[in-house]
Scaffold this motif. Structure first.
Motif, PDB file in Angstrom:
ATOM      1  N   ALA A  29      53.062 -13.769 143.974  1.00  0.00           N
ATOM      2  CA  ALA A  29      52.937 -15.173 143.579  1.00  0.00           C
ATOM      3  C   ALA A  29      51.872 -15.344 142.504  1.00  0.00           C
ATOM      4  N   LEU A  30      50.755 -14.637 142.641  1.00  0.00           N
ATOM      5  CA  LEU A  30      49.699 -14.712 141.627  1.00  0.00           C
ATOM      6  C   LEU A  30      50.177 -14.108 140.310  1.00  0.00           C
ATOM      7  N   ILE A  35      48.171 -14.054 137.035  1.00  0.00           N
ATOM      8  CA  ILE A  35      46.913 -13.576 137.624  1.00  0.00           C
ATOM      9  C   ILE A  35      47.167 -12.191 138.212  1.00  0.00           C
ATOM     10  N   VAL A  36      46.384 -11.206 137.792  1.00  0.00           N
ATOM     11  CA  VAL A  36      46.584  -9.832 138.232  1.00  0.00           C
ATOM     12  C   VAL A  36      45.509  -9.452 139.253  1.00  0.00           C
ATOM     13  N   VAL A  37      45.950  -9.025 140.425  1.00  0.00           N
ATOM     14  CA  VAL A  37      45.077  -8.537 141.493  1.00  0.00           C
ATOM     15  C   VAL A  37      45.733  -7.299 142.094  1.00  0.00           C
ATOM     16  N   ARG A  38      45.013  -6.569 142.929  1.00  0.00           N
ATOM     17  CA  ARG A  38      45.591  -5.424 143.623  1.00  0.00           C
ATOM     18  C   ARG A  38      45.643  -5.731 145.115  1.00  0.00           C
ATOM     19  N   PRO A  39      46.831  -5.673 145.705  1.00  0.00           N
ATOM     20  CA  PRO A  39      46.949  -5.948 147.136  1.00  0.00           C
ATOM     21  C   PRO A  39      46.711  -4.697 147.974  1.00  0.00           C
ATOM     22  N   PHE A  40      46.107  -4.877 149.123  1.00  0.00           N
ATOM     23  CA  PHE A  40      45.984  -3.837 150.144  1.00  0.00           C
ATOM     24  C   PHE A  40      46.689  -4.378 151.374  1.00  0.00           C
TER      25      PHE A  40
END
Length: 69
Positions: A29-30, A35-40
């Motif tokens: 969704a980001l 918007i770039v993030v790294r999921p764990f």
């Protein structure tokens, strides 16, 4: 908030634990919002790693915060 709160231990990387839904879904969704993030995954605390840098503005940070709410 999973990142260190003590200034001596802080860095530009942040780990934000999620309470509602899998980190991978929030990451997608980001990403759709630019918007770039790294999921764990849940096995690793269901967390997003956020790494702002010098090119990010205060408005970028506000946009991230509004998006994860």
């Amino acid at each position: 908030w999973r990142s260190a709160r003590e200034r001596a231990l802080s860095s530009s990387l942040f780990a934000v634990g999620l309470l509602n839904g899998p980190a991978a879904e929030t990451e997608r969704a980001l990403a759709a919002a630019g918007i770039v993030v790294r999921p764990f995954p849940a096995a690793y605390l269901n967390t997003l790693r956020v790494s702002p840098n010098l090119i990010n503005t205060e408005a970028d940070a506000d946009r991230f915060i509004a998006a994860v709410r």
